[in-house]
Design a protein around this motif. Structure first.
Motif, PDB file in Angstrom:
ATOM      1  N   UNK A 194      43.699 -19.241  38.882  1.00  0.00           N
ATOM      2  CA  UNK A 194      43.950 -18.359  40.252  1.00  0.00           C
ATOM      3  C   UNK A 194      43.638 -17.151  39.963  1.00  0.00           C
ATOM      4  N   UNK A 195      43.568 -16.341  38.844  1.00  0.00           N
ATOM      5  CA  UNK A 195      43.375 -15.081  38.726  1.00  0.00           C
ATOM      6  C   UNK A 195      41.758 -14.947  38.606  1.00  0.00           C
ATOM      7  N   UNK A 196      40.999 -16.035  38.118  1.00  0.00           N
ATOM      8  CA  UNK A 196      39.811 -16.170  38.190  1.00  0.00           C
ATOM      9  C   UNK A 196      39.394 -16.234  39.624  1.00  0.00           C
ATOM     10  N   UNK A 197      39.966 -17.028  40.701  1.00  0.00           N
ATOM     11  CA  UNK A 197      39.635 -17.508  41.862  1.00  0.00           C
ATOM     12  C   UNK A 197      39.653 -16.180  42.774  1.00  0.00           C
ATOM     13  N   UNK A 198      40.682 -15.391  42.766  1.00  0.00           N
ATOM     14  CA  UNK A 198      41.116 -14.260  43.483  1.00  0.00           C
ATOM     15  C   UNK A 198      40.727 -12.863  42.975  1.00  0.00           C
ATOM     16  N   UNK A 199      40.042 -12.888  42.018  1.00  0.00           N
ATOM     17  CA  UNK A 199      39.608 -11.513  41.310  1.00  0.00           C
ATOM     18  C   UNK A 199      38.732 -10.750  42.322  1.00  0.00           C
ATOM     19  N   UNK A 200      37.648 -11.504  43.034  1.00  0.00           N
ATOM     20  CA  UNK A 200      36.904 -10.654  43.994  1.00  0.00           C
ATOM     21  C   UNK A 200      37.927  -9.872  44.858  1.00  0.00           C
ATOM     22  N   UNK A 201      38.745 -10.622  45.357  1.00  0.00           N
ATOM     23  CA  UNK A 201      39.715  -9.858  46.503  1.00  0.00           C
ATOM     24  C   UNK A 201      40.521  -8.615  45.814  1.00  0.00           C
ATOM     25  N   UNK A 202      40.427  -8.587  44.898  1.00  0.00           N
ATOM     26  CA  UNK A 202      41.198  -7.325  44.002  1.00  0.00           C
ATOM     27  C   UNK A 202      39.963  -6.336  43.881  1.00  0.00           C
ATOM     28  N   UNK A 249      47.751  -7.728  47.938  1.00  0.00           N
ATOM     29  CA  UNK A 249      48.301  -8.654  49.248  1.00  0.00           C
ATOM     30  C   UNK A 249      47.601  -9.901  49.242  1.00  0.00           C
ATOM     31  N   UNK A 250      46.310  -9.714  49.031  1.00  0.00           N
ATOM     32  CA  UNK A 250      45.306 -11.094  48.927  1.00  0.00           C
ATOM     33  C   UNK A 250      45.881 -11.802  47.726  1.00  0.00           C
TER      34      UNK A 250
END
Length: 314
Positions: A194-202, A249-250
């Protein structure tokens, strides 16, 4: 005999007739009425423009949430598993009092928090290099590189991580010379994927915040003799923190509601998403009551980060 009093040139009415007539001045009342009409037409066009998305928001999103909340007050027949539309709060009582659901909720909250912290720690140096160090041409290429994983399928990336984390996978082979092994499938794997998947959103909100950071503040801090850590702690972090919360938030909300990654790499790990999915076919009212838990968590988190100005950075 000539009258001497009438020998001079004619004056009075003759001069007035020869003077040009003054131009009519526009009435202020007419200008105001015209402006009011234009304003009403602009408001009408804006209302027509927003009518479709607002209708979609009210019917498809808020309407579905209302139906979800309504169905949480129903029950299921123990024999036939048919819905019984009898008002009761037994489902909410089960969710709040059963230890298993409390454990699942806390585990889901912990996973979402861990993913958010990991992404913030990893994203900050990457975004800082992109915004403050890299050349403009390199910066564009790095932004494209950050966005590229979003073009790939969610399932493809999740199953790729399943291969990487599996027994005899890439991590096992890389860690074998050092006596290390893959964490396998479980909570650790869920947090990692999950950290890999959402990293661009951060990365993107933090990058935008750092790019808008005035450079003269950094120069002034250096001129005053502040160290790099002091500059980061006293100048950079307070100004960029709303952007970090905006990215959180994302990462927090997406991790809180995810269940597909847990199915793929989570092993026997249970989170709110999997608990809801398991109860949809057997006990829809209980699944609806469980669905209210992440909604409440997300609303509470949004209210908390709203005070930091993070929502203005989205």
């Amino acid at each position: 005999m000539t009258a001497t009093g009438t020998t001079g040139p004619a004056t009075g009415p003759t001069d007035t007739a020869a003077a040009p007539a003054p131009e009519p001045q526009p009435r202020r009342g007419g200008v105001r009425r015209a402006a009011s009409v234009l304003h009403r037409h602009a408001g009408l066009r804006l209302a027509l423009l927003l009518s479709a998305p607002m209708a979609w928001l009210l019917l498809a999103y808020l309407g579905s949430l209302a139906v979800l909340l309504l169905s949480a007050f129903w029950a299921v027949d123990d024999f036939t598993y048919d819905l019984v539309r009898v008002w009761n709060t037994a489902n909410f009582h089960t969710v709040l009092t059963e230890p298993v659901y409390r454990t699942i909720a806390l585990r889901t909250l912990g996973i979402a928090a861990a993913v958010t912290v990991i992404d913030a720690v990893v994203a900050f140096p990457m975004a800082f290099y992109m915004a403050r160090i890299a050349r403009p041409r390199t910066r564009k290429l790095l932004v494209v590189a950050v966005l590229t994983p979003l073009w790939a399928s969610y399932l493809v990336k999740a199953y790729a991580w399943r291969v990487i984390l599996g027994q005899g996978g890439v991590l096992d082979r890389l860690g074998a010379p050092f006596g290390l092994s893959s964490p396998g499938y479980g909570t650790t794997a869920v947090i990692l994927v999950l950290a890999y998947l959402w990293l661009p959103y951060m990365i993107l909100p933090v990058f935008a915040g750092l790019e808008n950071l005035p450079g003269n503040l950094l120069d002034a801090s250096a001129d005053l003799g502040a160290s790099a850590w002091r500059t980061f702690r006293s100048v950079v972090l307070p100004l960029v923190l709303p952007s970090v919360f905006a990215g959180s938030v994302f990462t927090f909300s997406l991790s809180l509601g995810d269940y597909i990654t847990v199915r793929i790499v989570g092993g026997k790990t249970q989170v709110l998403g999997t608990a809801i999915a398991d109860n949809v076919t057997l006990n829809l009212p209980l699944a609806a009551a469980l669905s209210c838990v992440p909604v409440v968590m997300i609303v509470g988190y949004l209210l908390a980060v709203r005070r930091t100005g993070a929502l203005d950075s989205l």
